[in-house]
Design a protein around this motif. Sequence first.
Motif, PDB file in Angstrom:
ATOM      1  N   SER A 195     -77.267 -19.266  55.547  1.00  0.00           N
ATOM      2  CA  SER A 195     -76.393 -20.205  55.863  1.00  0.00           C
ATOM      3  C   SER A 195     -76.482 -21.472  54.771  1.00  0.00           C
ATOM      4  O   SER A 195     -77.433 -21.715  54.522  1.00  0.00           O
ATOM      5  N   ALA A 196     -75.180 -21.592  54.285  1.00  0.00           N
ATOM      6  CA  ALA A 196     -74.888 -22.542  53.170  1.00  0.00           C
ATOM      7  C   ALA A 196     -75.570 -23.897  53.520  1.00  0.00           C
ATOM      8  O   ALA A 196     -75.515 -24.399  54.664  1.00  0.00           O
ATOM      9  N   ALA A 197     -75.913 -24.483  52.576  1.00  0.00           N
ATOM     10  CA  ALA A 197     -76.832 -25.695  52.858  1.00  0.00           C
ATOM     11  C   ALA A 197     -76.178 -26.973  51.937  1.00  0.00           C
ATOM     12  O   ALA A 197     -75.066 -26.749  51.281  1.00  0.00           O
ATOM     13  N   ASP A 198     -76.811 -28.143  52.292  1.00  0.00           N
ATOM     14  CA  ASP A 198     -76.279 -29.450  51.641  1.00  0.00           C
ATOM     15  C   ASP A 198     -77.400 -30.168  51.180  1.00  0.00           C
ATOM     16  O   ASP A 198     -77.628 -31.237  51.736  1.00  0.00           O
ATOM     17  N   GLY A 199     -78.336 -29.433  50.497  1.00  0.00           N
ATOM     18  CA  GLY A 199     -79.442 -30.181  50.044  1.00  0.00           C
ATOM     19  C   GLY A 199     -80.328 -30.653  51.552  1.00  0.00           C
ATOM     20  O   GLY A 199     -80.661 -29.699  52.222  1.00  0.00           O
ATOM     21  N   LEU A 200     -80.779 -31.893  51.753  1.00  0.00           N
ATOM     22  CA  LEU A 200     -81.524 -31.982  52.810  1.00  0.00           C
ATOM     23  C   LEU A 200     -80.602 -33.149  53.568  1.00  0.00           C
ATOM     24  O   LEU A 200     -81.276 -33.765  54.481  1.00  0.00           O
ATOM     25  N   ARG A 201     -79.364 -33.145  53.399  1.00  0.00           N
ATOM     26  CA  ARG A 201     -78.526 -34.266  54.152  1.00  0.00           C
ATOM     27  C   ARG A 201     -78.003 -33.661  55.455  1.00  0.00           C
ATOM     28  O   ARG A 201     -77.632 -34.385  56.292  1.00  0.00           O
ATOM     29  N   PHE A 202     -77.931 -32.235  55.398  1.00  0.00           N
ATOM     30  CA  PHE A 202     -77.537 -31.663  56.540  1.00  0.00           C
ATOM     31  C   PHE A 202     -76.090 -32.490  57.084  1.00  0.00           C
ATOM     32  O   PHE A 202     -75.557 -33.021  58.257  1.00  0.00           O
ATOM     33  N   GLU A 203     -75.279 -32.524  56.340  1.00  0.00           N
ATOM     34  CA  GLU A 203     -73.853 -33.014  56.569  1.00  0.00           C
ATOM     35  C   GLU A 203     -72.838 -32.044  56.379  1.00  0.00           C
ATOM     36  O   GLU A 203     -72.073 -31.950  57.379  1.00  0.00           O
ATOM     37  N   ARG A 204     -72.464 -31.502  55.188  1.00  0.00           N
ATOM     38  CA  ARG A 204     -71.557 -30.602  54.943  1.00  0.00           C
ATOM     39  C   ARG A 204     -71.860 -29.642  53.901  1.00  0.00           C
ATOM     40  O   ARG A 204     -72.064 -29.868  52.830  1.00  0.00           O
ATOM     41  N   SER A 205     -71.715 -28.198  54.367  1.00  0.00           N
ATOM     42  CA  SER A 205     -72.156 -27.126  53.471  1.00  0.00           C
ATOM     43  C   SER A 205     -70.611 -26.227  53.307  1.00  0.00           C
ATOM     44  O   SER A 205     -69.779 -26.302  53.773  1.00  0.00           O
ATOM     45  N   TRP A 206     -70.635 -25.531  52.128  1.00  0.00           N
ATOM     46  CA  TRP A 206     -69.536 -24.888  51.488  1.00  0.00           C
ATOM     47  C   TRP A 206     -69.774 -23.478  51.254  1.00  0.00           C
ATOM     48  O   TRP A 206     -70.887 -23.127  50.980  1.00  0.00           O
ATOM     49  N   VAL A 207     -68.927 -22.828  51.714  1.00  0.00           N
ATOM     50  CA  VAL A 207     -68.669 -21.442  51.295  1.00  0.00           C
ATOM     51  C   VAL A 207     -67.552 -21.072  50.212  1.00  0.00           C
ATOM     52  O   VAL A 207     -66.162 -21.637  50.550  1.00  0.00           O
ATOM     53  N   THR A 212     -65.353 -25.236  54.391  1.00  0.00           N
ATOM     54  CA  THR A 212     -66.126 -25.467  55.425  1.00  0.00           C
ATOM     55  C   THR A 212     -65.634 -24.787  56.523  1.00  0.00           C
ATOM     56  O   THR A 212     -64.402 -24.305  56.775  1.00  0.00           O
ATOM     57  N   ASP A 213     -66.410 -24.688  57.686  1.00  0.00           N
ATOM     58  CA  ASP A 213     -65.977 -24.016  58.864  1.00  0.00           C
ATOM     59  C   ASP A 213     -65.640 -22.471  58.703  1.00  0.00           C
ATOM     60  O   ASP A 213     -64.679 -22.265  59.469  1.00  0.00           O
ATOM     61  N   ALA A 214     -66.274 -21.717  57.651  1.00  0.00           N
ATOM     62  CA  ALA A 214     -65.759 -20.491  57.374  1.00  0.00           C
ATOM     63  C   ALA A 214     -66.986 -19.722  56.986  1.00  0.00           C
ATOM     64  O   ALA A 214     -68.256 -20.239  56.672  1.00  0.00           O
ATOM     65  N   ALA A 215     -66.739 -18.498  56.901  1.00  0.00           N
ATOM     66  CA  ALA A 215     -67.870 -17.691  56.410  1.00  0.00           C
ATOM     67  C   ALA A 215     -66.958 -16.495  55.411  1.00  0.00           C
ATOM     68  O   ALA A 215     -65.775 -16.197  55.574  1.00  0.00           O
ATOM     69  N   VAL A 216     -67.778 -15.779  54.812  1.00  0.00           N
ATOM     70  CA  VAL A 216     -67.249 -14.523  54.028  1.00  0.00           C
ATOM     71  C   VAL A 216     -68.353 -13.247  54.081  1.00  0.00           C
ATOM     72  O   VAL A 216     -69.564 -13.510  53.774  1.00  0.00           O
TER      73      VAL A 216
END
Length: 383
Positions: A167-179, A187-191
């Motif tokens: 699961s893509a991450a955003d450091g320790l911010r837990f706001e928005r991660s990217w694929v 965002t809101d996606a997978a591959v």
Amino acid sequence: MLNRCSSGVVAVETKASTPAGAAAELASVLPASGLAAVLVFVSPCYDPQRFAAEMTARFMGTPVFGCTTAGEIALNGRDENSVVALAFSAADFDVTAHPIPGLSDFRIEDHRTIGADIRHRFFRHGGNADGERCFGLLLIDGMCQREEVVLAAIHASLGHMPLVGGSAADGLRFERSWVYFGGRAHTDAAVLLVFKTSLPFLIFSCDTCEPSTEKMVVTEADPDRRTVSELNAEPAAAEYSRMAGIAGGVLDVTAFASHPVLVRIGDAYYARSIRRVDADGTLHFASAIDKGLVFTVATLRHPVDQTSDLFAQIQEEIGEVSLYIGFESVQRRMGVEHQCDRDMSELYRTHRVFGCNTYGELYGPMHINGTLTGVAIGAPRTK
């Protein structure tokens, strides 16, 4: 800029300060042709869209996939504020990509449609799904909370194929991660990437948790939000602190990493990582929870010895290992930092582990936490 060549794969790391600089350094070292794909693990310190655009401009003939991280596993072990890239030779790998957009609207009834599409494209590209020559690697938005249903769709169609991911991450911010796929960051996606290779490989998963005798029952929860507001009919945060023996009841990312909870599925225990706590004591989890679930408080085993034993077992099974692609829970990383971070980093360096820290790990049909999960890729077998 550092790089290391293994059988069929070139591993590269850059710590350039800008997306353009990072992409330029990668392009200067990686082969200009003959690649099936480039896989990147990207620190959230880089602007995701700019990095995607820069990589697309420099690798026009090669598809680039990847995700953002909560830390990287690079050539010298654990790192931060970097990009780790793995370039797969077209002579040893065939890579088929299956994007899955719009995860926020993903419903249980979408299983058949998504699964059938994946299956159709996979077999169209010569896949056999028998697990002998193919493995799947799934990268998914770590904030979408759709890992379980997406895994169910994939497993229903390609259930015999080994599958790992993160699961893509955003450091320790837990706001928005990217694929990363299709030349953009999403965002809101997978591959789903399906790797077909003649090289030996083996998927693996390793945790450091041991169940104790302390139990907690989830008595109030919101499964859609993955939140727990009551444990043992008491406010969740206070009861978790009491049962886990957290001194002073101070709950932060370090406390969560050092005091995981487990759920039992069949004969095995799996960690359920806590991401954060609200002011009212509600706990937010990284994977599926529900009312009635029984948590077992975990104790932590020595991670370096256990991981070293795992690598030895893998080598016994498939022979020489060229490299490991690893997805390590950010909670596991933080827990290790307080015990033996330098030793673990050295273990990763000597065994050629490359990858990233994630908000969750994917192993077969399971979305799990607190593990090092991935795939070991072996050297060519002599005839």
